[in-house]
Design an enzyme around this catalytic site. Structure first.
Site, PDB file in Angstrom:
ATOM      1  N   ASP A 151     -63.329 -48.803 -17.080  1.00  0.00           N
ATOM      2  CA  ASP A 151     -64.261 -49.668 -16.363  1.00  0.00           C
ATOM      3  C   ASP A 151     -63.429 -50.662 -15.555  1.00  0.00           C
ATOM      4  O   ASP A 151     -62.824 -51.581 -16.111  1.00  0.00           O
ATOM      5  CB  ASP A 151     -65.157 -50.397 -17.373  1.00  0.00           C
ATOM      6  CG  ASP A 151     -66.221 -51.252 -16.703  1.00  0.00           C
ATOM      7  OD1 ASP A 151     -66.089 -51.540 -15.503  1.00  0.00           O
ATOM      8  OD2 ASP A 151     -67.172 -51.654 -17.396  1.00  0.00           O
ATOM      9  N   ASP A 201     -75.674 -46.634 -19.737  1.00  0.00           N
ATOM     10  CA  ASP A 201     -74.442 -47.121 -20.361  1.00  0.00           C
ATOM     11  C   ASP A 201     -74.774 -48.415 -21.082  1.00  0.00           C
ATOM     12  O   ASP A 201     -75.570 -49.230 -20.605  1.00  0.00           O
ATOM     13  CB  ASP A 201     -73.294 -47.273 -19.364  1.00  0.00           C
ATOM     14  CG  ASP A 201     -73.550 -48.271 -18.266  1.00  0.00           C
ATOM     15  OD1 ASP A 201     -73.113 -49.426 -18.394  1.00  0.00           O
ATOM     16  OD2 ASP A 201     -74.181 -47.885 -17.263  1.00  0.00           O
ATOM     17  N   GLU A 251     -63.407 -53.487 -13.016  1.00  0.00           N
ATOM     18  CA  GLU A 251     -64.067 -54.559 -12.279  1.00  0.00           C
ATOM     19  C   GLU A 251     -63.429 -55.905 -12.637  1.00  0.00           C
ATOM     20  O   GLU A 251     -64.122 -56.852 -13.040  1.00  0.00           O
ATOM     21  CB  GLU A 251     -65.572 -54.573 -12.561  1.00  0.00           C
ATOM     22  CG  GLU A 251     -65.966 -54.388 -14.019  1.00  0.00           C
ATOM     23  CD  GLU A 251     -67.469 -54.292 -14.221  1.00  0.00           C
ATOM     24  OE1 GLU A 251     -68.215 -54.994 -13.507  1.00  0.00           O
ATOM     25  OE2 GLU A 251     -67.897 -53.515 -15.091  1.00  0.00           O
TER      26      GLU A 251
END
Length: 403
Positions: free
Chosen positions: A112, A21, A114
């Site tokens: 994503d 990624d 986080e």
């Protein structure tokens, strides 16, 4: 049939492959670079496209074209910023507006997740983002998070809604790694029955991409990928008659002090995976970890012109910089090499010049977690940004003093 139900057999099949990624950290992965990555074993790539509201990665389209030309399967991801006060619908709409050209192209959308601190547990925010993107794309996105974040909140509704999990966890720490078969995920991923993909290292050396690259293992083949991407014209995956047993992580060898210091560096992750990876040596190693952290007092020490800080639960580098008064963020060194990826117990080090000591009280507004320029200044946010030298994408950090 729901994707997760359709692919429930995938993790135990001999159908899996390697990938990377990337984001602006790697720059544009053009066709030549992508072909080198493919020759090195990369079969897929997840590409960062957006973050928050208003930010688009300048390398995204170029890398997407490069991977497509090299015949590498692709996914696109959005870096969530609920900590900036954004709604999930606003961030989903921004992602949708920047990725609509990839819909129905065999591309998998990804969230994503986080954000750090208390936001890690805000599963409702993630669920609303996923629902909105699914409605627009006609494809159920994956959600990416670390193994510790999986255990930090109740993800039952997300898992039951059939949004697949891409989990991150680095049992080998931050030593150099490569594209390889890492085996089964050694962490608990409940309430998911399995992980669709595992990011097993952030220190991979991949030709054409870089020497500190996130490397991943996808539990499926091209047909599996197509199903996650909503491509219905593929033949079904045939399950195996016998599933192999899951390998058990071996108990580490070596002296207690060295292993304890590796734990502090983050090489054994967080609980409960740390206990699983340390096995029968958990009690002795954890006792030494506690001793080392206790000897560090408040969590920071200074020597030879540098300052080291032990990361606390919920910390971000912005919070540590604010707590210590040590700026800029670029002067901090972290084990992962990416200041956005730190974990409790790790040691991070400031290598810039020490700030001058002052006893005066900061003049201005001290930023609190979750605030944005808009929430502080309202319609005057642009003037405040100019006054404080803050440029696009207008990020502010807890502890920062605004004039």
């Amino acid at each position: 049939m729901p994707v997760a139900l359709l692919l429930a057999v995938t993790p135990v099949m001999a159908l899996a492959d390697s990938g990377v990624d990337v984001s602006n950290w790697q720059g544009c992965v053009n066709t030549s670079r992508a072909e080198n990555a493919k020759n090195a074993g990369a079969s897929f790539a997840f590409v960062k496209v957006t973050e928050g509201v208003g930010y688009t990665d300048k390398s995204a389209d170029c890398s997407m074209a490069g991977f497509a030309n090299a015949g590498i399967r692709r996914g696109v991801y959005h870096f969530a910023r609920p900590n900036l006060g954004n709604t999930p619908e606003a961030e989903a709409d921004w992602f949708i507006s920047q990725t609509k050209g990839y819909v129905n192209q065999g591309v998998i959308p990804v969230l994503d997740w986080e954000p750090g601190g208390k936001w890690n547990t805000q599963t409702w925010w993630a669920k609303r983002w996923l629902d909105r993107v699914q409605a627009a794309w006609g494809v159920k996105p994956l959600i990416y998070m670390s193994a510790s974040v999986v255990q930090s909140g109740d993800w039952t509704e997300v898992a039951q809604a059939d949004y697949g999990l891409w989990v991150a966890g680095y049992p080998r720490g931050y030593a150099g790694d490569r594209l390889r078969d890492p085996g089964n995920v050694p962490y608990s991923v409940s309430p998911w029955k399995f992980a669709a993909a595992w990011q097993y290292s952030s220190s991979g050396n991949v030709a054409g991409v870089g020497q500190a690259v996130d490397v991943n293992w996808f539990y499926g083949d091209a047909v599996t990928w197509a199903k996650y991407a909503g491509q219905a014209d593929t033949k079904p995956v045939t399950p195996p008659t016998v599933a192999p047993s899951e390998p058990k992580p071996s108990t580490p060898t070596g002296d207690t002090d060295s292993i304890a210091r590796a734990v502090i560096r983050g090489e054994y992750g967080n609980m409960p995976q740390r206990k699983q990876l340390l096995g029968s040596r958990f009690d002795e190693v954890q006792a030494r970890v506690d001793q080392l952290l206790a000897s560090n007092g408040s969590g920071s020490s200074t020597s030879s012109g540098s300052t080291s800080v032990t990361v606390r639960a919920g910390d971000t580098m912005s919070a540590i910089a604010a707590r210590t008064g040590l700026y800029p963020l670029s002067a901090w060194s972290v084990p992962s090499g990416n200041i956005n990826r730190i974990w409790p117990g790790q040691t991070v080090t400031y290598r810039g010049a020490a700030p001058s000591v002052t006893t005066s009280t900061p003049s201005g507004h001290v930023v609190r977690a979750g605030e944005s320029l808009w929430s502080i200044y309202g319609t005057g946010w642009q003037a405040a940004a100019a006054r404080n030298g803050i440029s696009y994408p207008y990020l502010i950090y807890p502890g920062q003093v605004l004039r």
